[in-house]
Design an enzyme around this catalytic site. Structure first.
Site, PDB file in Angstrom:
ATOM      1  N   THR A  20       0.847  -1.201   0.000  1.00 43.29           N
ATOM      2  CA  THR A  20       0.000   0.000   0.000  1.00 43.29           C
ATOM      3  C   THR A  20       0.882   1.251   0.000  1.00 43.29           C
ATOM      4  OG1 THR A  20      -1.714  -1.156   1.230  1.00 43.29           O
ATOM      5  CG2 THR A  20      -1.777   1.241   1.333  1.00 43.29           C
ATOM      6  N   THR A  68       4.246   4.690  -3.502  1.00 41.68           N
ATOM      7  CA  THR A  68       5.235   3.962  -4.305  1.00 41.68           C
ATOM      8  C   THR A  68       4.597   2.707  -4.895  1.00 41.68           C
ATOM      9  OG1 THR A  68       6.850   4.745  -2.664  1.00 41.68           O
ATOM     10  CG2 THR A  68       7.635   3.176  -4.303  1.00 41.68           C
ATOM     11  N   ASP A  74       6.228  -4.047  -1.520  1.00 40.52           N
ATOM     12  CA  ASP A  74       5.640  -2.971  -0.717  1.00 40.52           C
ATOM     13  C   ASP A  74       6.675  -1.876  -0.470  1.00 40.52           C
ATOM     14  OD1 ASP A  74       3.840  -1.510   0.782  1.00 40.52           O
ATOM     15  OD2 ASP A  74       3.619  -2.986   2.384  1.00 40.52           O
ATOM     16  N   ASP A 115       8.374   3.350   5.216  1.00 38.87           N
ATOM     17  CA  ASP A 115       8.610   4.723   5.678  1.00 38.87           C
ATOM     18  C   ASP A 115      10.072   4.912   6.045  1.00 38.87           C
ATOM     19  OD1 ASP A 115       5.852   5.610   5.500  1.00 38.87           O
ATOM     20  OD2 ASP A 115       5.497   4.104   7.041  1.00 38.87           O
ATOM     21  N   LYS A 174       6.895   0.821   8.942  1.00 32.44           N
ATOM     22  CA  LYS A 174       5.823   0.929   7.959  1.00 32.44           C
ATOM     23  C   LYS A 174       4.521   1.335   8.657  1.00 32.44           C
ATOM     24  CE  LYS A 174       5.237  -2.225   4.966  1.00 32.44           C
ATOM     25  NZ  LYS A 174       4.842  -1.101   4.088  1.00 32.44           N
ATOM     26  N   GLU A 223      -0.575  -5.413   5.825  1.00 29.06           N
ATOM     27  CA  GLU A 223       0.735  -5.525   5.164  1.00 29.06           C
ATOM     28  C   GLU A 223       1.573  -6.607   5.834  1.00 29.06           C
ATOM     29  OE1 GLU A 223       1.179  -0.881   3.660  1.00 29.06           O
ATOM     30  OE2 GLU A 223       2.114  -1.480   5.523  1.00 29.06           O
ATOM     31  N   LYS A 234      14.327   7.144   2.233  1.00 28.05           N
ATOM     32  CA  LYS A 234      13.817   6.208   3.246  1.00 28.05           C
ATOM     33  C   LYS A 234      14.936   5.419   3.953  1.00 28.05           C
ATOM     34  CE  LYS A 234       9.499   7.097   1.907  1.00 28.05           C
ATOM     35  NZ  LYS A 234       8.605   6.133   1.349  1.00 28.05           N
TER      36      LYS A 234
HETATM   37  C1  5RP Z   1       1.441   2.032   4.243  1.00 27.28           C
HETATM   38  C2  5RP Z   1       2.894   1.837   4.259  1.00 27.28           C
HETATM   39  C3  5RP Z   1       3.685   2.376   3.089  1.00 27.28           C
HETATM   40  O1  5RP Z   1       4.413   1.351   2.527  1.00 27.28           O
HETATM   41  C4  5RP Z   1       4.591   3.453   3.578  1.00 27.28           C
HETATM   42  O2  5RP Z   1       3.839   4.416   4.281  1.00 27.28           O
HETATM   43  C5  5RP Z   1       5.324   4.125   2.408  1.00 27.28           C
HETATM   44  O3  5RP Z   1       4.409   4.827   1.634  1.00 27.28           O
HETATM   45  P1  5RP Z   1       4.825   5.703   0.398  1.00 27.28           P
HETATM   46  O4  5RP Z   1       5.222   4.760  -0.681  1.00 27.28           O
HETATM   47  O5  5RP Z   1       3.579   6.488   0.064  1.00 27.28           O
HETATM   48  O6  5RP Z   1       5.955   6.604   0.817  1.00 27.28           O
HETATM   49  O7  5RP Z   1       3.490   1.267   5.124  1.00 27.28           O
HETATM   50  O8  5RP Z   1       0.848   1.600   5.435  1.00 27.28           O
END
Ligand code: 5RP
Length: 223
Positions: free
Chosen positions: A28, A31, A81, A84, A94, A103, A121
């Site tokens: 989710t 990305t 996936d 963060d 995450k 997830e 990240k």
């Molecule tokens: C969602 C997550 C995402 O993988 C995480 O927040 C990274 O998101 P993004 O790709 O928008 O930076 O853990 O629950």
């Protein structure tokens, strides 16, 4: 390159890890949304996906990719996936998108976690990003006090002025002030606090590979 372009780059690169003929686990976030767009170009070569959120399910289905119930699938070869934060061991924080519980479930049923992330990240020590923790609402105050005892400030995540409600009907605490130097031990400890559904440290379900978007292109980290 913009952050959006870096996300598109790693989303595209992740296609190399999708096994034709096999169901893929899909995470989710922004990305992963790029990955879902790329995945649509090979949708005729996969039976479908197991999704980690209502939002990703909607995107997958809108692009004609069948979504299967996780209980209908024993093991997935790969889970793609974002994160963060990710460290040099493949341990991650995450849950920025509040989808951490599902997830972690899909990650746990996958042989390989391929993390896709832009280079912002990558961190030395987890904890600068406020740690998401999904809690059952009646435990909120108690869990806040437990984090306070370890030096953390746990704030209820809001949406439109009200506590955000996750896909699982629960709330999210975002915890600042932590330095997570032993992610495996930290995840084990917090996960057993009554009322904690999922802590956003992914150490037991760490990444096997990270496709990191950098100005020089995609860097592949193996853990
Ligand atoms: C969602 C997550 C995402 O993988 C995480 O927040 C990274 O998101 P993004 O790709 O928008 O930076 O853990 O629950």
């Amino acid at each position: 390159m913009t952050q959006d372009e870096l996300k598109a780059l790693v989303g595209q690169a992740a296609l190399d890890y999708v096994v034709p003929g096999e169901i893929v686990g899909v995470g989710t976030g922004s990305t992963v949304n790029k990955f879902i767009e790329a995945l649509a170009t090979m949708k005729d070569r996969i039976p479908g996906a197991v999704s980690s959120s209502v939002a990703s399910t909607a995107r997958l289905q809108a692009l004609g990719i069948p979504v299967l119930d996780s209980n209908a699938v024993d093991q997935l070869s790969v889970y793609i996936d974002g994160a963060d934060e990710i460290d040099s061991n493949g341990y991650m924080v995450k849950g920025g998108g509040a989808a951490l519980t599902r997830e972690k479930i899909v990650a746990a049923q996958s042989r390989r976690f391929v993390c896709i992330a832009d280079e912002s990240k990558l961190v030395n020590v987890l904890g600068a990003f406020a740690l998401p923790v999904e809690v059952i609402p009646m435990a909120t105050r108690r869990v806040q006090r437990q984090f306070a005892a370890m030096g953390g400030l746990a704030t209820v995540r809001l949406k439109d002025g009200q506590p955000l409600v996750t896909d699982n009907g629960q709330h999210i605490l975002d915890v600042t002030g932590l330095k997570i130097s032993d992610p495996l031990a930290f995840e084990s400890e917090v996960n057993q606090w009554p009322g904690v559904l999922t802590v956003g440290v992914f150490a037991h379900q760490k990444a096997a590979i990270c496709l990191l978007g950098t100005a020089q292109g995609v860097k592949t980290l193996q853990f």
